[in-house]
Design a protein around this motif. Structure first.
Motif, PDB file in Angstrom:
ATOM      1  N   MET A   1       0.838  -1.219   0.000  1.00  0.00           N
ATOM      2  CA  MET A   1       0.000   0.000   0.000  1.00  0.00           C
ATOM      3  C   MET A   1       0.862   1.253   0.000  1.00  0.00           C
ATOM      4  N   THR A   2       1.947   1.167   0.725  1.00  0.00           N
ATOM      5  CA  THR A   2       2.846   2.316   0.758  1.00  0.00           C
ATOM      6  C   THR A   2       3.473   2.555  -0.590  1.00  0.00           C
TER       7      THR A   2
ATOM      8  N   PRO B   1       3.163   1.850  16.175  1.00  0.00           N
ATOM      9  CA  PRO B   1       3.179   2.198  14.729  1.00  0.00           C
ATOM     10  C   PRO B   1       4.583   2.626  14.291  1.00  0.00           C
ATOM     11  N   VAL B   2       4.896   2.388  13.021  1.00  0.00           N
ATOM     12  CA  VAL B   2       6.204   2.775  12.461  1.00  0.00           C
ATOM     13  C   VAL B   2       5.977   3.978  11.550  1.00  0.00           C
ATOM     14  N   ILE B   3       6.681   5.030  11.841  1.00  0.00           N
ATOM     15  CA  ILE B   3       6.525   6.272  11.056  1.00  0.00           C
ATOM     16  C   ILE B   3       7.887   6.661  10.495  1.00  0.00           C
ATOM     17  N   GLY B   4       7.989   6.822   9.181  1.00  0.00           N
ATOM     18  CA  GLY B   4       9.245   7.227   8.549  1.00  0.00           C
ATOM     19  C   GLY B   4       9.266   8.724   8.306  1.00  0.00           C
ATOM     20  N   ILE B   5      10.382   9.355   8.617  1.00  0.00           N
ATOM     21  CA  ILE B   5      10.548  10.799   8.427  1.00  0.00           C
ATOM     22  C   ILE B   5      11.827  11.026   7.620  1.00  0.00           C
ATOM     23  N   THR B   6      11.720  11.792   6.561  1.00  0.00           N
ATOM     24  CA  THR B   6      12.894  12.084   5.717  1.00  0.00           C
ATOM     25  C   THR B   6      13.087  13.582   5.640  1.00  0.00           C
ATOM     26  N   SER B   7      14.341  13.950   5.371  1.00  0.00           N
ATOM     27  CA  SER B   7      14.667  15.363   5.247  1.00  0.00           C
ATOM     28  C   SER B   7      15.970  15.480   4.462  1.00  0.00           C
TER      29      SER B   7
END
Length: 608
Positions: free
Chosen positions: A1-2, A599-605
């Motif tokens: 889904m992602t 929950p697993v949350i991905g953060i990019t920068s």
């Protein structure tokens, strides 16, 4: 889904890269309005400077009526051929003749275009014509340097200074129409009196003053032009077209940098064209008159001798006439001899044609033999065909590649065949004339045998009278035909006429109105394109609306910029607005996770 969501997001983002936000674009237009205020005046200024310093090209036109006739060589009379042949008379052929090299060069030679006068500006040199402060009279028997500016500066009303500077130059002798010697480097400055001859190895001329005024600047000069180059330039700029398909009205236009010279050239070209047409018509009549006069010289000598002999015989023998039988025999014999005399004139005409068309006539400009009435239609038709082919060859001739022109080669071949056919026909007709003359000789001998039974004095008188009457009739006949030919020549009129004299029709280059319009459009488009590219190449997201337009995923919230010095705003300022935005996003994440404990949350920068 992602992964699916990622692909959808990427596709939407790529397609939105080429979209322009109308709201933002209008905002940019209002913000950067000053760009239009700069580029539009600059564009108009550039066009103005181009118009100011570019040499304008003008157009002039003239209307001609070209009369299109049918066959002007009737079979019933001797005076055929005073008009042009059908091939020459067609409008298309006349248009080709009008724009031919020979006619244009002849026009140039009759004009005063050999010398061009100029005023020198900072960036543009303007040609003067008809209103120059001075005129040049040159010696056409001496070499004149071509295309080299010869500056004339008037020191006072009676003195002028000549200045010439050139690395090398070609010369031209106008009188003999040949190229003169090549001259080397020239650096010449000399003062002369007005009217005094300036004589140098590369130029010989006299300066005449037309209201000249002293000047301290070197701004007036003149150049000598090559007539061949001038003719080539005018020929290439000539345009001819019929008013409509079935009309014989032809409009002729020419372009050039001097409007007055354009009109003068067209008027002179039309005059030369009409004169050339009349000359061709009169040339055939002139040749016919010359042929008849040559025959009159032969007959007049015979007539004079016969008249003297008749008068002396009547005086010596005291006899004035012969008997009625002798008259009868004399009339019959006179008719035979008259036929023989006519055959003799016809034979001489055939011999004239044989001599005329056996020479190198194809090298000439015009084929125009004398036209005499003969009973053979093939000869007349063949002469008309040769004249028509020659006219077409003249019309299609090119200035520098006449021998390489395939049309000319084909016409030359047809001319050779037509000439050979005519010569063969003339040879056979000479044979027929000789045979007819032999038969008439037999008839004459039989009638003379009958006259031998008459008394010797009457017979002798009859012979002298017969010779005199025959010569007198032939002489009278030729005199009448000579008068008809002279009347015909005197009454000849051109087939063409000028309907409207040459007039100025406008400036064709530069097109001021069109260039101003284009400059305005370009000045408007430059900042417009800049603003569009600025928005298309901007990869920053400046508002939530842009983010919503780029993706269909839900937006959890916004974290505003913190003006605090500490990096961890939540810890040090738990009640600040920035901390409140973090709490709002945390609440929405809890809602979206639906109670999941880990929950697993991905953060990019782009920054660590």
């Amino acid at each position: 889904m992602t992964n699916e969501n990622s692909r959808t997001t990427t596709t939407t983002h790529t397609s939105s890269f080429f979209n322009v936000d109308p709201k933002r674009f209008i905002s940019d237009l209002l913000t950067y309005w000053w760009l239009f205020a700069i580029t539009i005046p600059i564009s108009l200024l550039v066009v103005f400077m181009i118009h100011r310093y570019s040499v304008p090209v003008y157009s002039a036109s003239i209307s001609l009526l070209m009369e299109e006739r049918g066959d002007n060589m009737p079979e019933a009379g001797m005076m055929e051929g005073f008009g042009l042949t059908p091939g020459q008379q067609s409008v298309e052929n006349q248009m080709a003749i009008l724009s031919s090299w020979d006619l244009v060069l002849r026009t140039i030679n009759q004009l005063d275009f050999q010398v061009s006068y100029f005023v020198q500006g900072n960036l543009k040199h303007t040609e003067l014509y008809g209103s120059t402060p001075y005129t040049i009279e040159y010696d056409d028997t001496k070499p004149q340097i071509l295309n080299v500016p010869i500056f004339i500066t008037f020191v006072d009303k009676s003195h002028f200074r000549v200045e010439v500077s050139a690395e090398a130059g070609n010369t031209y002798i106008y009188a003999s129409d040949v190229t003169g010697p090549v001259v080397g480097g020239i650096s010449f400055t000399q003062q002369y009196k007005v009217g005094e001859t300036v004589e140098m190895p590369w130029a010989t001329f006299t300066v005449n003053c037309n209201g000249c005024a002293p000047s301290s600047t070197k701004d007036h000069y003149f150049v000598f032009n090559n007539p061949t180059v001038l003719a080539g330039g005018y020929k290439s700029s000539l345009r001819l077209y019929k008013k409509d398909e079935n009309s014989s009205i032809v409009n002729v236009s020419v372009t050039g940098t001097n409007a007055a010279k354009n009109a003068r050239f067209l008027n002179e070209l039309a005059a030369v064209f009409v004169e050339n047409n009349l000359e061709k018509k009169n040339l055939i009549a002139t040749n016919t008159i010359q042929f008849i006069r040559e025959q009159l010289l032969v007959i007049s000598d015979t007539l004079q001798v016969a008249g003297t002999e008749l008068s002396r015989f009547r005086t010596d023998n005291r006899i004035q006439s012969v008997s009625s039988k002798a008259d009868y025999l004399f009339d019959g014999l006179q008719e035979v001899e008259q036929q023989m005399a006519q055959l003799e004139v016809t034979k001489r005409y055939y011999l004239y044609l044989k001599d005329y068309f056996s020479g190198s006539y194809t090298e000439g400009e015009v084929v125009a033999p004398a036209i005499y009435q003969v009973d053979n239609n093939l000869v007349n038709e063949q002469i008309k065909k040769i004249m028509e082919l020659n006219s077409q060859r003249m019309a299609s001739r090119e200035a520098y590649s006449e021998l390489l022109n395939p049309t000319n080669r084909d016409l030359e071949s047809q001319l050779r065949i037509a000439r050979q056919t005519l010569l063969t026909t003339v040879a056979s007709q000479l044979k027929v004339v000789n045979e007819s003359n032999a038969r008439l000789q037999q008839t004459k001998a039989a009638k003379e045998q009958e006259l031998y039974g008459l008394p010797e004095t009457e017979r002798h008188l009859l012979g002298i009278e017969r010779k005199f009457e025959l010569s007198n009739e032939v002489y009278t006949f030729l005199l009448r035909k000579l008068s008809e030919a002279q009347i015909q020549k005197a009454s000849n009129t051109p087939d063409h006429q000028v309907l409207e004299s040459a007039s100025y029709t406008g400036m064709i280059s530069p097109n001021i109105a069109s260039n101003r319009k284009n400059a305005f459009v370009i000045g408007f488009l430059i900042p417009l394109i800049f603003l569009v590219l600025r928005q298309l190449l901007d990869n920053k997201v400046l508002s939530q609306e842009e983010l919503e337009r780029m993706t269909s995923l839900p937006i959890l919230g916004q974290i505003i910029h913190s003006p605090k010095a500490e990096s961890n705003v939540v810890l040090h300022h738990p009640k600040s607005v920035v901390t409140e935005t973090f709490r709002r996003i945390r609440t929405r994440l809890d809602f979206l996770n639906q109670g999941k404990e880990c929950p697993v949350i991905g953060i990019t920068s782009s920054m660590p």
